[in-house]
Design a protein around this motif. Structure first.
Motif, short mmCIF file in Angstrom:
data_model
loop_
_atom_site.label_atom_id
_atom_site.label_comp_id
_atom_site.label_asym_id
_atom_site.label_seq_id
_atom_site.Cartn_x
_atom_site.Cartn_y
_atom_site.Cartn_z
N PRO A 1 9.70 -19.89 -7.26
CA PRO A 1 9.20 -18.67 -6.64
C PRO A 1 10.30 -17.94 -5.86
CG PRO A 1 8.12 -20.62 -5.69
CD PRO A 1 9.06 -21.08 -6.76
N TYR A 2 10.09 -16.67 -5.69
CA TYR A 2 11.04 -15.82 -4.96
C TYR A 2 10.93 -16.06 -3.46
CZ TYR A 2 12.80 -11.67 -2.64
OH TYR A 2 13.46 -10.82 -1.80
N LEU A 3 12.06 -16.21 -2.80
CA LEU A 3 12.12 -16.33 -1.35
C LEU A 3 13.01 -15.22 -0.84
CD1 LEU A 3 12.66 -20.18 -1.04
CD2 LEU A 3 10.53 -18.92 -0.76
N LEU A 4 12.57 -14.46 0.15
CA LEU A 4 13.36 -13.40 0.74
C LEU A 4 14.60 -14.00 1.39
CD1 LEU A 4 13.52 -10.39 1.53
CD2 LEU A 4 12.34 -11.00 3.64
N PRO A 5 15.79 -13.50 1.01
CA PRO A 5 17.01 -14.03 1.63
C PRO A 5 16.99 -13.83 3.15
CG PRO A 5 17.52 -12.71 -0.30
CD PRO A 5 16.06 -12.50 -0.01
N THR A 6 17.47 -14.82 3.87
CA THR A 6 17.50 -14.78 5.33
C THR A 6 18.34 -13.61 5.83
OG1 THR A 6 17.30 -17.18 5.37
CG2 THR A 6 18.07 -16.13 7.39
N GLY A 7 17.80 -12.86 6.78
CA GLY A 7 18.51 -11.75 7.38
C GLY A 7 18.39 -10.43 6.63
N TRP A 8 17.60 -10.39 5.58
CA TRP A 8 17.43 -9.18 4.78
C TRP A 8 16.00 -8.68 4.90
CZ3 TRP A 8 21.18 -6.85 1.62
CH2 TRP A 8 22.39 -7.53 1.55
N TYR A 9 15.81 -7.39 4.70
CA TYR A 9 14.48 -6.78 4.62
C TYR A 9 14.29 -6.30 3.20
CZ TYR A 9 14.64 -6.59 9.69
OH TYR A 9 14.72 -6.92 11.01
N ARG A 10 13.07 -6.27 2.74
CA ARG A 10 12.81 -5.69 1.43
C ARG A 10 11.83 -4.55 1.59
NH1 ARG A 10 9.15 -10.14 -1.79
NH2 ARG A 10 7.42 -10.10 -0.35
N PHE A 11 12.00 -3.56 0.75
CA PHE A 11 11.14 -2.39 0.77
C PHE A 11 10.52 -2.26 -0.60
CE2 PHE A 11 14.45 -1.78 3.89
CZ PHE A 11 13.73 -1.40 5.00
N PRO A 12 9.20 -2.22 -0.69
CA PRO A 12 8.54 -2.19 -1.99
C PRO A 12 8.66 -0.82 -2.67
CG PRO A 12 6.92 -2.02 -0.25
CD PRO A 12 8.25 -2.23 0.42
N LEU A 13 8.67 -0.86 -3.98
CA LEU A 13 8.62 0.35 -4.79
C LEU A 13 7.22 0.47 -5.37
CD1 LEU A 13 11.98 -0.11 -6.73
CD2 LEU A 13 11.57 1.17 -4.62
N ALA A 14 6.71 1.66 -5.45
CA ALA A 14 5.35 1.88 -5.96
C ALA A 14 5.37 1.91 -7.49
CB ALA A 14 4.78 3.17 -5.39
N VAL A 15 5.30 0.74 -8.12
CA VAL A 15 5.34 0.68 -9.58
C VAL A 15 4.06 0.11 -10.20
CG1 VAL A 15 7.86 0.56 -9.69
CG2 VAL A 15 6.55 -1.55 -9.54
N ASN A 16 3.08 -0.25 -9.37
CA ASN A 16 1.82 -0.76 -9.93
C ASN A 16 1.22 0.27 -10.87
OD1 ASN A 16 1.93 -3.12 -8.52
ND2 ASN A 16 0.60 -2.44 -6.86
#
Length: 106
Positions: A1-16
């Motif tokens: 499974p995917y784990l968010l790298p430590t110290g990073w933020y992720r921003f979702p893209l609207a692709v649904n």
């Protein structure tokens, strides 16, 4: 499974629902239809263009003249992605503000 790298933020893209059919490829729990996570290091100024036009080969890519570590051959034109955030970070530009220093990996 995917784990968010430590110290990073992720921003979702609207692709649904944007690409038709089943959105199972968007999951991150290890199901067989899910796509692998890959990172692309870039400069902050390119993010809006990537979001608007898509990720496309272009001139002046960071890895264009780099050598493939497996074969020793020149990588050449294309789109470079990696499952390793540290590798993407090496190709990304740092963006400084008065209070923070940011690096962008798409």
């Amino acid at each position: 499974p995917y784990l968010l790298p430590t110290g990073w933020y992720r921003f979702p893209l609207a692709v649904n629902g944007k690409y038709g059919g089943d959105d199972g490829w968007l999951g991150n729990g290890g199901a067989t239809k899910e796509w692998a996570v890959a990172f692309h290091g870039t400069g902050l100024g390119y993010v809006l263009r990537i979001l608007r036009d898509g990720l496309k080969p272009s001139q002046g890519q960071g890895a264009e003249r780099a050598l493939d570590t497996r074969s020793g051959e020149k990588i050449g034109e294309g789109i470079s992605v990696t499952p390793n955030i540290t590798v993407a970070q090496a190709f990304a530009n740092r963006h400084k503000t008065s209070r923070h220093q940011n690096t962008v990996a798409y």
